[in-house]
Design a protein around this motif. Structure first.
Motif, PDB file in Angstrom:
ATOM      1  N   ALA A 105      21.015  35.586  28.347  1.00 19.42           N
ATOM      2  CA  ALA A 105      20.551  36.768  29.073  1.00 19.42           C
ATOM      3  C   ALA A 105      21.126  38.022  28.412  1.00 19.42           C
ATOM      4  O   ALA A 105      21.996  37.940  27.533  1.00 19.42           O
ATOM      5  CB  ALA A 105      20.979  36.699  30.540  1.00 19.42           C
ATOM      6  N   ASP A 106      20.642  39.183  28.856  1.00 22.22           N
ATOM      7  CA  ASP A 106      21.093  40.463  28.325  1.00 22.22           C
ATOM      8  C   ASP A 106      22.048  41.100  29.324  1.00 22.22           C
ATOM      9  O   ASP A 106      21.611  41.617  30.353  1.00 22.22           O
ATOM     10  CB  ASP A 106      19.895  41.380  28.079  1.00 22.22           C
ATOM     11  CG  ASP A 106      20.295  42.749  27.579  1.00 22.22           C
ATOM     12  OD1 ASP A 106      21.498  42.965  27.302  1.00 22.22           O
ATOM     13  OD2 ASP A 106      19.411  43.622  27.468  1.00 22.22           O
ATOM     14  N   LEU A 142      33.446  44.559  36.427  1.00 20.41           N
ATOM     15  CA  LEU A 142      32.685  43.303  36.377  1.00 20.41           C
ATOM     16  C   LEU A 142      32.507  42.923  34.923  1.00 20.41           C
ATOM     17  O   LEU A 142      31.986  43.714  34.120  1.00 20.41           O
ATOM     18  CB  LEU A 142      31.324  43.477  37.042  1.00 20.41           C
ATOM     19  CG  LEU A 142      30.271  42.386  36.765  1.00 20.41           C
ATOM     20  CD1 LEU A 142      30.731  41.026  37.267  1.00 20.41           C
ATOM     21  CD2 LEU A 142      28.928  42.771  37.383  1.00 20.41           C
ATOM     22  N   LEU A 143      32.939  41.703  34.582  1.00 19.42           N
ATOM     23  CA  LEU A 143      32.754  41.189  33.228  1.00 19.42           C
ATOM     24  C   LEU A 143      31.838  39.975  33.292  1.00 19.42           C
ATOM     25  O   LEU A 143      32.248  38.915  33.765  1.00 19.42           O
ATOM     26  CB  LEU A 143      34.106  40.819  32.606  1.00 19.42           C
ATOM     27  CG  LEU A 143      34.122  40.547  31.096  1.00 19.42           C
ATOM     28  CD1 LEU A 143      35.543  40.679  30.538  1.00 19.42           C
ATOM     29  CD2 LEU A 143      33.563  39.183  30.731  1.00 19.42           C
ATOM     30  N   PRO A 144      30.586  40.105  32.844  1.00 23.19           N
ATOM     31  CA  PRO A 144      29.685  38.942  32.829  1.00 23.19           C
ATOM     32  C   PRO A 144      30.027  38.001  31.679  1.00 23.19           C
ATOM     33  O   PRO A 144      30.262  38.425  30.546  1.00 23.19           O
ATOM     34  CB  PRO A 144      28.307  39.584  32.628  1.00 23.19           C
ATOM     35  CG  PRO A 144      28.586  40.882  31.933  1.00 23.19           C
ATOM     36  CD  PRO A 144      29.927  41.347  32.422  1.00 23.19           C
ATOM     37  N   SER A 145      30.065  36.718  31.989  1.00 27.43           N
ATOM     38  CA  SER A 145      30.346  35.687  30.988  1.00 27.43           C
ATOM     39  C   SER A 145      29.219  34.663  30.973  1.00 27.43           C
ATOM     40  O   SER A 145      28.305  34.708  31.799  1.00 27.43           O
ATOM     41  CB  SER A 145      31.689  34.998  31.309  1.00 27.43           C
ATOM     42  OG  SER A 145      31.603  34.338  32.568  1.00 27.43           O
ATOM     43  N   VAL A 201      48.258  43.597  30.536  1.00 25.03           N
ATOM     44  CA  VAL A 201      47.563  42.326  30.361  1.00 25.03           C
ATOM     45  C   VAL A 201      46.414  42.536  29.384  1.00 25.03           C
ATOM     46  O   VAL A 201      45.591  43.437  29.569  1.00 25.03           O
ATOM     47  CB  VAL A 201      47.005  41.788  31.693  1.00 25.03           C
ATOM     48  CG1 VAL A 201      46.237  40.491  31.465  1.00 25.03           C
ATOM     49  CG2 VAL A 201      48.123  41.555  32.698  1.00 25.03           C
ATOM     50  N   ALA A 202      46.374  41.719  28.343  1.00 24.60           N
ATOM     51  CA  ALA A 202      45.252  41.705  27.415  1.00 24.60           C
ATOM     52  C   ALA A 202      44.392  40.486  27.714  1.00 24.60           C
ATOM     53  O   ALA A 202      44.915  39.415  28.055  1.00 24.60           O
ATOM     54  CB  ALA A 202      45.730  41.666  25.965  1.00 24.60           C
ATOM     55  N   VAL A 203      43.085  40.645  27.604  1.00 26.62           N
ATOM     56  CA  VAL A 203      42.128  39.583  27.906  1.00 26.62           C
ATOM     57  C   VAL A 203      41.204  39.416  26.711  1.00 26.62           C
ATOM     58  O   VAL A 203      40.588  40.387  26.257  1.00 26.62           O
ATOM     59  CB  VAL A 203      41.298  39.924  29.158  1.00 26.62           C
ATOM     60  CG1 VAL A 203      40.315  38.796  29.464  1.00 26.62           C
ATOM     61  CG2 VAL A 203      42.202  40.188  30.363  1.00 26.62           C
ATOM     62  N   TRP A 204      41.121  38.191  26.198  1.00 25.66           N
ATOM     63  CA  TRP A 204      40.192  37.876  25.121  1.00 25.66           C
ATOM     64  C   TRP A 204      39.085  36.984  25.666  1.00 25.66           C
ATOM     65  O   TRP A 204      39.347  36.030  26.408  1.00 25.66           O
ATOM     66  CB  TRP A 204      40.885  37.130  23.982  1.00 25.66           C
ATOM     67  CG  TRP A 204      41.776  37.982  23.139  1.00 25.66           C
ATOM     68  CD1 TRP A 204      41.468  38.609  21.962  1.00 25.66           C
ATOM     69  CD2 TRP A 204      43.163  38.272  23.391  1.00 25.66           C
ATOM     70  NE1 TRP A 204      42.566  39.279  21.477  1.00 25.66           N
ATOM     71  CE2 TRP A 204      43.614  39.098  22.339  1.00 25.66           C
ATOM     72  CE3 TRP A 204      44.062  37.930  24.408  1.00 25.66           C
ATOM     73  CZ2 TRP A 204      44.924  39.570  22.267  1.00 25.66           C
ATOM     74  CZ3 TRP A 204      45.357  38.398  24.348  1.00 25.66           C
ATOM     75  CH2 TRP A 204      45.778  39.210  23.291  1.00 25.66           C
ATOM     76  N   VAL A 234      31.038  44.895  29.276  1.00 29.83           N
ATOM     77  CA  VAL A 234      30.241  43.984  28.463  1.00 29.83           C
ATOM     78  C   VAL A 234      31.019  43.669  27.189  1.00 29.83           C
ATOM     79  O   VAL A 234      31.354  44.569  26.415  1.00 29.83           O
ATOM     80  CB  VAL A 234      28.868  44.585  28.114  1.00 29.83           C
ATOM     81  CG1 VAL A 234      28.101  43.663  27.159  1.00 29.83           C
ATOM     82  CG2 VAL A 234      28.060  44.812  29.391  1.00 29.83           C
ATOM     83  N   VAL A 235      31.332  42.399  26.982  1.00 30.43           N
ATOM     84  CA  VAL A 235      32.083  41.979  25.807  1.00 30.43           C
ATOM     85  C   VAL A 235      31.340  40.854  25.105  1.00 30.43           C
ATOM     86  O   VAL A 235      30.512  40.156  25.694  1.00 30.43           O
ATOM     87  CB  VAL A 235      33.511  41.519  26.177  1.00 30.43           C
ATOM     88  CG1 VAL A 235      34.321  42.668  26.746  1.00 30.43           C
ATOM     89  CG2 VAL A 235      33.469  40.349  27.162  1.00 30.43           C
TER      90      VAL A 235
END
Length: 283
Positions: free
Chosen positions: A254-255, A241-244, A29-32, A274-275
């Motif tokens: 935010a940082d 965890l991916l913050p969005s 699975v790829a996630v953009w 982090v993306v």
């Protein structure tokens, strides 16, 4: 949070992002990340699921977009489903999502109050969207899109009238997208039920945003702070965890790298992802 943008969206990046997604052949699975709270998940069977894609500019000067518009939705043809988490404009938005549905014929899945937005905005009149493409979901529902198995789950977003989250499984890979949820007692049960590989959590600062009616600045918290974001990931027992959403609105940015210090002592999440807008990760 509303805008009345022209139905044609001017992209800062041309069509390279939708063409890149269209051409991708992921092993799993790829996630953009599309910025704001938008994502595309694409499986090895080439099924692609779009979640909360939004390319509007907000409602300046109340909500001011701080990131590029990464694509024109009229350039998106490779979509097998579009999911909305709740009725706010940056999650359910005709100019952003109806052209994708019209081009691809993909179904749209959303709770009742989000579907009400499609009626108010005239998706079936203003765009070539068939009413049969619009599907109502509720907590506890499940449906399939290609190789993806999607469960609709309860979340906690007091600013929305009917928010839902999604647990999305593809083989042994599981992704949680909670919209703009805050911590919720039910997440511990989800953590026991699912083996969550990636938890997407809306993260931002508290700032002063003009009130929708009076336009007077008001202290505003729409997203999780550092501790709340980690609390959700810990309850879900998420590997990553991916913050969005931290990048989107002026005054509430935010940082996300600050979360490194907050996750350090917890068993979950095992990794902070982090993306930036346009980035791809593989699961």
């Amino acid at each position: 949070m509303s805008d009345t943008s022209d139905p044609r969206i001017a992209s800062d990046w041309g069509d390279w992002l939708p063409r890149t997604i269209e051409a991708a052949e992921p092993d799993g699975v790829a996630v953009w990340y599309l910025g704001c709270n938008g994502f595309v998940l694409k499986g090895s069977d080439e099924t692609s699921v779009w979640i909360d894609p939004y390319v509007g500019l907000g409602d300046p000067p109340r909500t001011v977009r701080m990131i590029p518009v990464p694509f024109d939705p009229h350039d998106v043809y490779d979509a097998d489903a579009v999911l909305a988490t709740h009725e706010h404009t940056d999650h359910t938005h005709g100019p952003s999502q109806a052209p994708i549905l019209a081009n691809s014929g993909a179904p749209f899945y959303a709770a009742d109050d989000s579907l009400a937005v499609t009626e108010t905005e005239g998706w079936t009149d203003g765009w070539d969207v068939d009413p049969d493409q619009l599907n109502e979901v509720d907590e506890g529902d499940s449906f399939s899109v290609g190789g993806f198995e999607i469960d609709v789950v309860e979340v906690a977003d007091a600013d929305a009238t009917h928010p839902v989250g999604y647990v999305i499984r593809y083989g042994d890979t599981t992704v949680f997208h909670g919209g703009d949820t805050k911590p919720h007692d039910g997440f511990a049960d989800l953590g026991e039920t699912y083996d969550v590989d990636l938890a997407v959590v809306a993260f931002g600062s508290v700032g002063r945003v003009p009130d929708k009616e009076t336009r007077e600045p008001q202290r505003t918290r729409w997203y999780c702070d550092e501790n709340q974001a980690v609390e959700i990931a810990e309850a879900l027992r998420a590997d990553r965890l991916l913050p969005s959403h931290w990048d989107m609105w002026k005054g509430l940015t935010a940082d996300p790298t600050a979360l490194h210090e907050h996750v350090r002592s917890f068993a979950f999440p095992e990794r902070l992802e982090v993306v930036e807008i346009g980035d791809r990760i593989d699961l």
